[in-house]
Design a protein around this motif. Sequence first.
Motif, PDB file in Angstrom:
ATOM      1  N   VAL A   1     -75.047  -8.783  13.565  1.00  0.00           N
ATOM      2  CA  VAL A   1     -76.149  -9.612  13.058  1.00  0.00           C
ATOM      3  C   VAL A   1     -77.474  -9.093  13.590  1.00  0.00           C
ATOM      4  CG1 VAL A   1     -77.139 -11.934  12.997  1.00  0.00           C
ATOM      5  CG2 VAL A   1     -74.662 -11.626  12.864  1.00  0.00           C
ATOM      6  N   SER A   2     -77.496  -8.757  14.879  1.00  0.00           N
ATOM      7  CA  SER A   2     -78.706  -8.213  15.471  1.00  0.00           C
ATOM      8  C   SER A   2     -79.070  -6.865  14.850  1.00  0.00           C
ATOM      9  CB  SER A   2     -78.514  -8.053  16.986  1.00  0.00           C
ATOM     10  OG  SER A   2     -79.653  -7.468  17.576  1.00  0.00           O
ATOM     11  N   ALA A   3     -78.057  -6.014  14.670  1.00  0.00           N
ATOM     12  CA  ALA A   3     -78.307  -4.704  14.052  1.00  0.00           C
ATOM     13  C   ALA A   3     -78.809  -4.864  12.625  1.00  0.00           C
ATOM     14  CB  ALA A   3     -77.024  -3.873  14.081  1.00  0.00           C
ATOM     15  N   ARG A   4     -78.261  -5.817  11.893  1.00  0.00           N
ATOM     16  CA  ARG A   4     -78.676  -6.029  10.506  1.00  0.00           C
ATOM     17  C   ARG A   4     -80.120  -6.500  10.443  1.00  0.00           C
ATOM     18  NH1 ARG A   4     -74.532  -9.586   7.369  1.00  0.00           N
ATOM     19  NH2 ARG A   4     -73.251  -7.800   7.995  1.00  0.00           N
TER      20      ARG A   4
ATOM     21  N   LEU B   1     -82.377   0.487  17.835  1.00  0.00           N
ATOM     22  CA  LEU B   1     -82.922  -0.113  16.619  1.00  0.00           C
ATOM     23  C   LEU B   1     -84.135  -0.988  16.916  1.00  0.00           C
ATOM     24  CD1 LEU B   1     -79.663  -1.066  14.666  1.00  0.00           C
ATOM     25  CD2 LEU B   1     -81.071   0.997  14.491  1.00  0.00           C
ATOM     26  N   GLY B   2     -84.122  -1.671  18.075  1.00  0.00           N
ATOM     27  CA  GLY B   2     -85.270  -2.492  18.442  1.00  0.00           C
ATOM     28  C   GLY B   2     -86.513  -1.652  18.661  1.00  0.00           C
TER      29      GLY B   2
ATOM     30  N   PHE C   1     -77.126 -16.544  17.384  1.00  0.00           N
ATOM     31  CA  PHE C   1     -76.483 -15.508  16.577  1.00  0.00           C
ATOM     32  C   PHE C   1     -76.647 -14.114  17.171  1.00  0.00           C
ATOM     33  CE2 PHE C   1     -77.552 -18.793  13.360  1.00  0.00           C
ATOM     34  CZ  PHE C   1     -76.266 -19.092  12.972  1.00  0.00           C
ATOM     35  N   PHE C   2     -77.471 -13.993  18.214  1.00  0.00           N
ATOM     36  CA  PHE C   2     -77.824 -12.675  18.717  1.00  0.00           C
ATOM     37  C   PHE C   2     -77.315 -12.421  20.130  1.00  0.00           C
ATOM     38  CE2 PHE C   2     -80.834 -13.858  15.462  1.00  0.00           C
ATOM     39  CZ  PHE C   2     -80.878 -12.722  14.683  1.00  0.00           C
ATOM     40  N   GLY C   3     -76.325 -13.168  20.570  1.00  0.00           N
ATOM     41  CA  GLY C   3     -75.723 -12.943  21.868  1.00  0.00           C
ATOM     42  C   GLY C   3     -74.911 -11.661  21.882  1.00  0.00           C
ATOM     43  N   ALA C   4     -74.786 -11.062  23.057  1.00  0.00           N
ATOM     44  CA  ALA C   4     -74.043  -9.811  23.193  1.00  0.00           C
ATOM     45  C   ALA C   4     -72.544 -10.057  23.052  1.00  0.00           C
ATOM     46  CB  ALA C   4     -74.338  -9.165  24.550  1.00  0.00           C
TER      47      ALA C   4
ATOM     48  N   PHE D   1     -81.387   3.875   6.128  1.00  0.00           N
ATOM     49  CA  PHE D   1     -80.197   3.604   5.322  1.00  0.00           C
ATOM     50  C   PHE D   1     -78.929   4.033   6.063  1.00  0.00           C
ATOM     51  CE2 PHE D   1     -77.354   4.599   1.633  1.00  0.00           C
ATOM     52  CZ  PHE D   1     -77.225   3.297   1.184  1.00  0.00           C
ATOM     53  N   THR D   2     -78.988   5.172   6.755  1.00  0.00           N
ATOM     54  CA  THR D   2     -77.832   5.651   7.526  1.00  0.00           C
ATOM     55  C   THR D   2     -77.501   4.699   8.668  1.00  0.00           C
ATOM     56  OG1 THR D   2     -78.452   7.942   7.010  1.00  0.00           O
ATOM     57  CG2 THR D   2     -76.878   7.604   8.803  1.00  0.00           C
ATOM     58  N   ALA D   3     -78.532   4.231   9.374  1.00  0.00           N
ATOM     59  CA  ALA D   3     -78.309   3.278  10.465  1.00  0.00           C
ATOM     60  C   ALA D   3     -77.720   1.977   9.943  1.00  0.00           C
ATOM     61  CB  ALA D   3     -79.624   3.012  11.199  1.00  0.00           C
ATOM     62  N   PHE D   4     -78.186   1.538   8.769  1.00  0.00           N
ATOM     63  CA  PHE D   4     -77.652   0.301   8.176  1.00  0.00           C
ATOM     64  C   PHE D   4     -76.164   0.448   7.852  1.00  0.00           C
ATOM     65  CE2 PHE D   4     -76.590  -2.124   4.337  1.00  0.00           C
ATOM     66  CZ  PHE D   4     -76.848  -3.409   4.781  1.00  0.00           C
ATOM     67  N   LEU D   5     -75.800   1.572   7.264  1.00  0.00           N
ATOM     68  CA  LEU D   5     -74.408   1.787   6.886  1.00  0.00           C
ATOM     69  C   LEU D   5     -73.482   1.847   8.100  1.00  0.00           C
ATOM     70  CD1 LEU D   5     -74.675   4.441   4.013  1.00  0.00           C
ATOM     71  CD2 LEU D   5     -74.117   2.019   3.800  1.00  0.00           C
TER      72      LEU D   5
END
Length: 365
Positions: free
Chosen positions: A131-134, A284-285, A194-197, A327-331
């Motif tokens: 969820v955090s990555a998305r 990503l952050g 939703f963003f807990g490790a 796009f690559t990171a999302f996939l």
Amino acid sequence: MAPLLREIRDNAVLWLLIVVPAVFLAQAFQPEAHTLLFVLSVLAIVPLATLLSHATESVAARTGDAVGGLLNATLGNLTELIIALAALRAGQYTLVKASIAGAIVTNTLFMLGASFLIGGLKYHVQDFNRVSARLQTSLLFLAVIAMLAPSIVADADSATSTAFVNKLSVGLSVLLIGTYALGLVFSLKTHREFFGAIAPEEEAGEVALPLGLALATLAGVTVLVALVSEVFVESVQHAAIAFGMTAAFVGFIVVALVGGAAEMASAFSGASRNRLDLSVGIALGSASQIALFVAPMLVLISYVIGPAPMDLLFWPGAVVMVLISTFTAFLTTSGGRSAWFVGVLLLMVYVIFSMTLYLLPPATQ
């Protein structure tokens, strides 16, 4: 102070801290020795990045990986911001834009890919909060749209004025900064559950530095990294000629790698300790923070310290690379699980970009 001195004594990499004063001495007495300054500044950033990584892990252990990743990304991006401000004052807007796009590509491909590879070689499969990555990749997509908008208008209408592009860039910058702030509220306040490790399989280990000492170390080392990075920027263009590197390769790859060294050290360390949420959060952050905060801030600050306003009009190749990286990171992060080969795939995309820029003929840069 004793835990910090003990850490320096026990870690051979930190012995290179002796190079830090050597950088400033060389700059004072041999300012024209650009190749020497380049080598010394790179050697100095390595132990500083290692120390920054250790201090960040100490803070993240108490604040959680979500806040820890944001803290590390912010401090790490401070280096990129200072580098960009120095170039902004000199009117080197091409270098500023190259470093911005390069930092996004480096974080989403190299830092994230190397973290997956390092963690995957030690652990069979690693889990992280998708969820955090998305959220971070969605923010990056928004930034890519903002980078595309000025380019689309400029290409569609050759009569488009510079004043219009500047006004559009200012408006887009305000929107991006506002969206980034709302994203922080969303992830750290209203929907933070939703963003807990994802709980690691084994503990990260005992925290070596007390919180106060860790915070002081973070502040002090960040300042030193910024000062050394300025020496690096002043010497890198001259050293690039000596090493046969193209200007595009320097701005897009070398500056991004050296500027992000501190964040990379923390991301790689987190992956090796099975704390992949910290690694993904940093990679990503940091990329989304550069795209939605650092770049827009530079546009606004250019009206104060720059010889002319800077816009968000990037050349097409940079926009395409940032789009492919996002796009690559999302996939690769949409499933919330990783193995070493996923890291290899990300790194191969980065190598393709690096090879292209390194071999790019000077006439086409």
